[in-house]
Enzyme design. Structure first.
Site, PDB file in Angstrom:
ATOM      1  N   SER A 124       0.839  -1.202   0.000  1.00 18.84           N
ATOM      2  CA  SER A 124       0.000   0.000   0.000  1.00 18.84           C
ATOM      3  C   SER A 124       0.868   1.244   0.000  1.00 18.84           C
ATOM      4  CB  SER A 124      -0.850  -0.041   1.272  1.00 18.84           C
ATOM      5  OG  SER A 124      -1.474   1.191   1.485  1.00 18.84           O
ATOM      6  N   TYR A 149      -1.913  -0.953  10.829  1.00 18.76           N
ATOM      7  CA  TYR A 149      -2.166  -1.554   9.511  1.00 18.76           C
ATOM      8  C   TYR A 149      -1.004  -1.242   8.568  1.00 18.76           C
ATOM      9  CZ  TYR A 149      -3.655  -1.906   4.699  1.00 18.76           C
ATOM     10  OH  TYR A 149      -3.672  -2.183   3.351  1.00 18.76           O
ATOM     11  N   LYS A 153       2.026  -3.712   6.761  1.00 18.26           N
ATOM     12  CA  LYS A 153       2.397  -3.811   5.337  1.00 18.26           C
ATOM     13  C   LYS A 153       3.903  -3.618   5.179  1.00 18.26           C
ATOM     14  CE  LYS A 153      -1.409  -4.796   3.491  1.00 18.26           C
ATOM     15  NZ  LYS A 153      -1.612  -6.020   2.746  1.00 18.26           N
TER      16      LYS A 153
HETATM   17  P1  NAD Z   1     -10.830  -7.305   1.220  1.00 14.58           P
HETATM   18  O1  NAD Z   1     -11.054  -7.283   2.697  1.00 14.58           O
HETATM   19  O2  NAD Z   1     -12.006  -7.089   0.332  1.00 14.58           O
HETATM   20  O3  NAD Z   1     -10.134  -8.681   0.799  1.00 14.58           O
HETATM   21  C1  NAD Z   1      -9.241  -9.352   1.632  1.00 14.58           C
HETATM   22  C2  NAD Z   1      -9.671 -10.805   1.671  1.00 14.58           C
HETATM   23  O4  NAD Z   1      -8.745 -11.536   2.493  1.00 14.58           O
HETATM   24  C3  NAD Z   1     -11.069 -11.008   2.274  1.00 14.58           C
HETATM   25  O5  NAD Z   1     -11.830 -11.813   1.411  1.00 14.58           O
HETATM   26  C4  NAD Z   1     -10.797 -11.731   3.605  1.00 14.58           C
HETATM   27  O6  NAD Z   1     -11.838 -12.599   3.924  1.00 14.58           O
HETATM   28  C5  NAD Z   1      -9.476 -12.435   3.307  1.00 14.58           C
HETATM   29  N1  NAD Z   1      -8.634 -12.699   4.475  1.00 14.58           N
HETATM   30  C6  NAD Z   1      -8.246 -11.834   5.442  1.00 14.58           C
HETATM   31  N2  NAD Z   1      -7.458 -12.447   6.327  1.00 14.58           N
HETATM   32  C7  NAD Z   1      -7.327 -13.735   5.919  1.00 14.58           C
HETATM   33  C8  NAD Z   1      -6.634 -14.863   6.420  1.00 14.58           C
HETATM   34  N3  NAD Z   1      -5.933 -14.802   7.554  1.00 14.58           N
HETATM   35  N4  NAD Z   1      -6.689 -16.021   5.730  1.00 14.58           N
HETATM   36  C9  NAD Z   1      -7.426 -16.115   4.587  1.00 14.58           C
HETATM   37  N5  NAD Z   1      -8.114 -15.072   4.078  1.00 14.58           N
HETATM   38  C10 NAD Z   1      -8.067 -13.902   4.736  1.00 14.58           C
HETATM   39  O7  NAD Z   1      -9.687  -6.237   0.910  1.00 14.58           O
HETATM   40  P2  NAD Z   1      -9.177  -5.669  -0.494  1.00 14.58           P
HETATM   41  O8  NAD Z   1      -9.562  -4.247  -0.568  1.00 14.58           O
HETATM   42  O9  NAD Z   1      -9.533  -6.586  -1.589  1.00 14.58           O
HETATM   43  O10 NAD Z   1      -7.615  -5.707  -0.236  1.00 14.58           O
HETATM   44  C11 NAD Z   1      -6.793  -6.770  -0.681  1.00 14.58           C
HETATM   45  C12 NAD Z   1      -5.371  -6.526  -0.242  1.00 14.58           C
HETATM   46  O11 NAD Z   1      -4.922  -5.279  -0.767  1.00 14.58           O
HETATM   47  C13 NAD Z   1      -5.202  -6.425   1.280  1.00 14.58           C
HETATM   48  O12 NAD Z   1      -3.990  -7.047   1.634  1.00 14.58           O
HETATM   49  C14 NAD Z   1      -5.129  -4.941   1.525  1.00 14.58           C
HETATM   50  O13 NAD Z   1      -4.389  -4.632   2.686  1.00 14.58           O
HETATM   51  C15 NAD Z   1      -4.411  -4.470   0.272  1.00 14.58           C
HETATM   52  N6  NAD Z   1      -4.695  -3.062  -0.039  1.00 14.58           N
HETATM   53  C16 NAD Z   1      -5.995  -2.643  -0.127  1.00 14.58           C
HETATM   54  C17 NAD Z   1      -6.260  -1.308  -0.401  1.00 14.58           C
HETATM   55  C18 NAD Z   1      -7.680  -0.801  -0.441  1.00 14.58           C
HETATM   56  O14 NAD Z   1      -7.880   0.401  -0.246  1.00 14.58           O
HETATM   57  N7  NAD Z   1      -8.671  -1.632  -0.721  1.00 14.58           N
HETATM   58  C19 NAD Z   1      -5.200  -0.422  -0.596  1.00 14.58           C
HETATM   59  C20 NAD Z   1      -3.886  -0.882  -0.525  1.00 14.58           C
HETATM   60  C21 NAD Z   1      -3.655  -2.222  -0.238  1.00 14.58           C
HETATM   61  C1  WQD Z   2      -9.616   9.354   1.099  1.00 11.98           C
HETATM   62  C2  WQD Z   2      -9.827  10.836   1.370  1.00 11.98           C
HETATM   63  C3  WQD Z   2     -10.074  11.337   3.704  1.00 11.98           C
HETATM   64  C4  WQD Z   2     -13.833   9.157   4.242  1.00 11.98           C
HETATM   65  C5  WQD Z   2      -6.891   4.428   3.217  1.00 11.98           C
HETATM   66  C6  WQD Z   2      -5.806   3.711   3.971  1.00 11.98           C
HETATM   67  C7  WQD Z   2      -4.751   3.239   3.026  1.00 11.98           C
HETATM   68  C8  WQD Z   2      -5.346   2.436   1.864  1.00 11.98           C
HETATM   69  C9  WQD Z   2      -6.504   3.130   1.233  1.00 11.98           C
HETATM   70  C10 WQD Z   2      -5.233   0.127   2.331  1.00 11.98           C
HETATM   71  C11 WQD Z   2      -9.049  11.349   2.579  1.00 11.98           C
HETATM   72  C12 WQD Z   2     -11.360  11.641   2.957  1.00 11.98           C
HETATM   73  C13 WQD Z   2     -12.691   9.723   3.707  1.00 11.98           C
HETATM   74  C14 WQD Z   2     -14.885  10.002   4.670  1.00 11.98           C
HETATM   75  C15 WQD Z   2     -13.593  11.898   3.965  1.00 11.98           C
HETATM   76  N1  WQD Z   2      -5.878   1.186   2.304  1.00 11.98           N
HETATM   77  N2  WQD Z   2     -12.580  11.070   3.572  1.00 11.98           N
HETATM   78  N3  WQD Z   2     -14.729  11.352   4.508  1.00 11.98           N
HETATM   79  O1  WQD Z   2      -7.147   7.496   3.863  1.00 11.98           O
HETATM   80  O2  WQD Z   2      -6.256   7.751   1.508  1.00 11.98           O
HETATM   81  O3  WQD Z   2      -6.313   5.538   2.544  1.00 11.98           O
HETATM   82  O4  WQD Z   2      -7.437   3.542   2.232  1.00 11.98           O
HETATM   83  O5  WQD Z   2      -4.046  -0.026   2.157  1.00 11.98           O
HETATM   84  O6  WQD Z   2      -3.869   2.495   3.775  1.00 11.98           O
HETATM   85  O7  WQD Z   2      -5.248   4.613   4.916  1.00 11.98           O
HETATM   86  O8  WQD Z   2      -8.435   6.582   1.870  1.00 11.98           O
HETATM   87  O9  WQD Z   2     -10.800   6.512   1.239  1.00 11.98           O
HETATM   88  O10 WQD Z   2     -10.210   6.580   3.690  1.00 11.98           O
HETATM   89  O11 WQD Z   2      -9.849   8.618   2.297  1.00 11.98           O
HETATM   90  O12 WQD Z   2     -13.504  13.130   3.845  1.00 11.98           O
HETATM   91  O13 WQD Z   2     -15.927   9.549   5.191  1.00 11.98           O
HETATM   92  O14 WQD Z   2     -11.216  11.023   1.703  1.00 11.98           O
HETATM   93  O15 WQD Z   2      -9.839  12.308   4.699  1.00 11.98           O
HETATM   94  O16 WQD Z   2      -8.678  12.666   2.275  1.00 11.98           O
HETATM   95  P1  WQD Z   2      -6.993   6.949   2.510  1.00 11.98           P
HETATM   96  P2  WQD Z   2      -9.888   6.991   2.295  1.00 11.98           P
END
Ligand code: NAD
Ligand code: WQD
Length: 337
Positions: A124, A149, A153
């Site tokens: 991330s 979190y 990562k």
């Molecule tokens: P998500 O929660 O929709 O998907 C994650 C999946 O992993 C879920 O289906 C959950 O049931 C499964 N899971 C969690 N822990 C597990 C375990 N111990 N064993 C087996 N399965 C498990 O999340 P997502 O948005 O699809 O994110 C996928 C990956 O990308 C995550 O690692 C997340 O940290 C990373 N990521 C997400 C975002 C975002 O904003 N969505 C941003 C950056 C990185």
């Molecule tokens: C985006 C913008 C908020 C909600 C997070 C995690 C990051 C990654 C992605 C997994 C910001 C604003 C949000 C609301 C708002 N996840 N906001 N009202 O914070 O960039 O990243 O998700 O890896 O690790 O930190 O994403 O969608 O929460 O926020 O004003 O109800 O929207 O302040 O500027 P963020 P976000």
């Protein structure tokens, strides 16, 4: 190839599993369903007439993993499984370190034992912490993530670099996602957060569909054009496609490699609200609220390395992200449930 997709029932993993199947790969999805519903995989099958093999299990279960690797001759692992709610990670840090860090360690050990050395990790942009420069390139030093979190990562990234340095057979892609949004264009698959969404776009979508009353805009006094936070939103299908390119890039690379996955363009919270209103034709009422602790003013990628080395560039713009997110939300107001 035979590809194991951990967390493949979740938001990004399921869209990626679909793309892998469409590209002709065999996919085994491993998920413990702690944040997802198996209905997702039925939707995959509805869309393309094929479904991944599904194993319900936990990445921390080493015996199950050994059996899985024995049964399916896996060539590569795409590791999405993890917990991702920032505020929850502050309240339950040990759960996050156990699931995300210990879980990845167990998975990597099982991979090594099974002789599977092709590995793609969902990292991330949060690992950059408060970045010193914008846009953020992979050359920027990783910073101090502001929550457990983010630190989980970063710890997995460090573990992957150590593992790659220990044995030249490892081929590892560390993909740093910026802000994934959107949905499959059919409206059949999309993001299905549990409870009240933490992230901006699902929150906006639930306001537009009438499930939530009003968006709280966290801060309008940031040093950005309109004072609200700026982020690099990327369509989940673009992100999914990047995983295919990353797998291909590992054919010719050993060691651990980092790629940013973003569009290179930032949008403010208010721009997101206006764009969603235009795509949905629905009003999104909002109020200005205090800043959310830990938030930074702006964060957007320099995606040039991914374009140069993966031959990948995000193709879908904000209008498409909003249109697809709205189609998914309006067709499935209660998600997969
Ligand atoms: P998500 O929660 O929709 O998907 C994650 C999946 O992993 C879920 O289906 C959950 O049931 C499964 N899971 C969690 N822990 C597990 C375990 N111990 N064993 C087996 N399965 C498990 O999340 P997502 O948005 O699809 O994110 C996928 C990956 O990308 C995550 O690692 C997340 O940290 C990373 N990521 C997400 C975002 C975002 O904003 N969505 C941003 C950056 C990185
Ligand atoms: C985006 C913008 C908020 C909600 C997070 C995690 C990051 C990654 C992605 C997994 C910001 C604003 C949000 C609301 C708002 N996840 N906001 N009202 O914070 O960039 O990243 O998700 O890896 O690790 O930190 O994403 O969608 O929460 O926020 O004003 O109800 O929207 O302040 O500027 P963020 P976000």
């Amino acid at each position: 190839m035979n590809i194991l997709v951990t967390g493949g029932v979740g938001f990004i993993g399921s869209h990626t599993a679909l793309i892998l199947l469409q590209a002709g790969h065999n996919v085994v999805v491993l998920d413990n369903l702690c944040n997802s519903s198996v209905e997702t995989l039925n939707r995959v099958s509805q869309l393309i007439g094929r479904k991944p093999v599904f194993v319900q299990g936990d990445i921390r279960d080493c015996e199950m993993l050994d059996r899985l690797f024995l049964k399916h001759s896996v060539d590569a692992v795409l590791h999405f499984a993890g917990l991702k709610a920032v505020a929850e990670s502050v309240a339950q840090p040990l759960r996050y370190y156990d699931n995300n860090v210990h879980g990845s360690q167990v998975l990597l050990q099982a991979c090594a034992d099974a002789g599977v050395f092709n590995f793609v990790f969902s990292s991330s942009a949060t690992v950059y912490g408060e970045p010193a420069q914008m846009p953020i390139s992979e050359a920027c030093p990783v910073g101090q993530p502001t929550n457990p979190y983010g630190r989980s990562k970063l710890m997995v990234e460090e573990m992957l670099r150590d593992v790659a340095a220990s044995d030249p057979r490892w081929r590892i892609a560390i993909l740093r996602y910026f802000n994934p949004v959107g949905a499959h264009k059919s409206g059949l698959m999309g993001e299905d957060p549990n409870g009240i969404p933490n992230n901006l776009l699902p929150y906006i979508a639930q306001v537009a569909v009438g499930k939530l009353q009003q968006l709280a805009v966290f801060g309008d006094d940031y040093p950005t054009a309109d004072g609200t936070g700026v982020r690099d939103y990327i369509h989940v299908m673009d992100l999914a496609e990047a995983h295919l390119r990353a797998l291909e890039a590992l054919y010719t690379r050993t060691g651990a490699h980092v790629w940013n996955l973003g569009t290179g363009r930032g949008y403010s919270v208010l721009e997101m609200v206006r764009s969603f209103e235009a795509a949905s034709g629905k009003p999104v009422p909002y109020r200005i609220a205090p800043r959310r602790p830990g938030d930074i003013a702006a964060c957007y990628a320099d995606p040039a390395k991914a374009e140069r080395e993966l031959g990948w560039k995000a193709q879908r713009g904000l209008d498409e992200m909003m249109r697809d997110a709205w189609l998914w939300q309006s067709m499935n107001p209660d998600g997969f449930r």
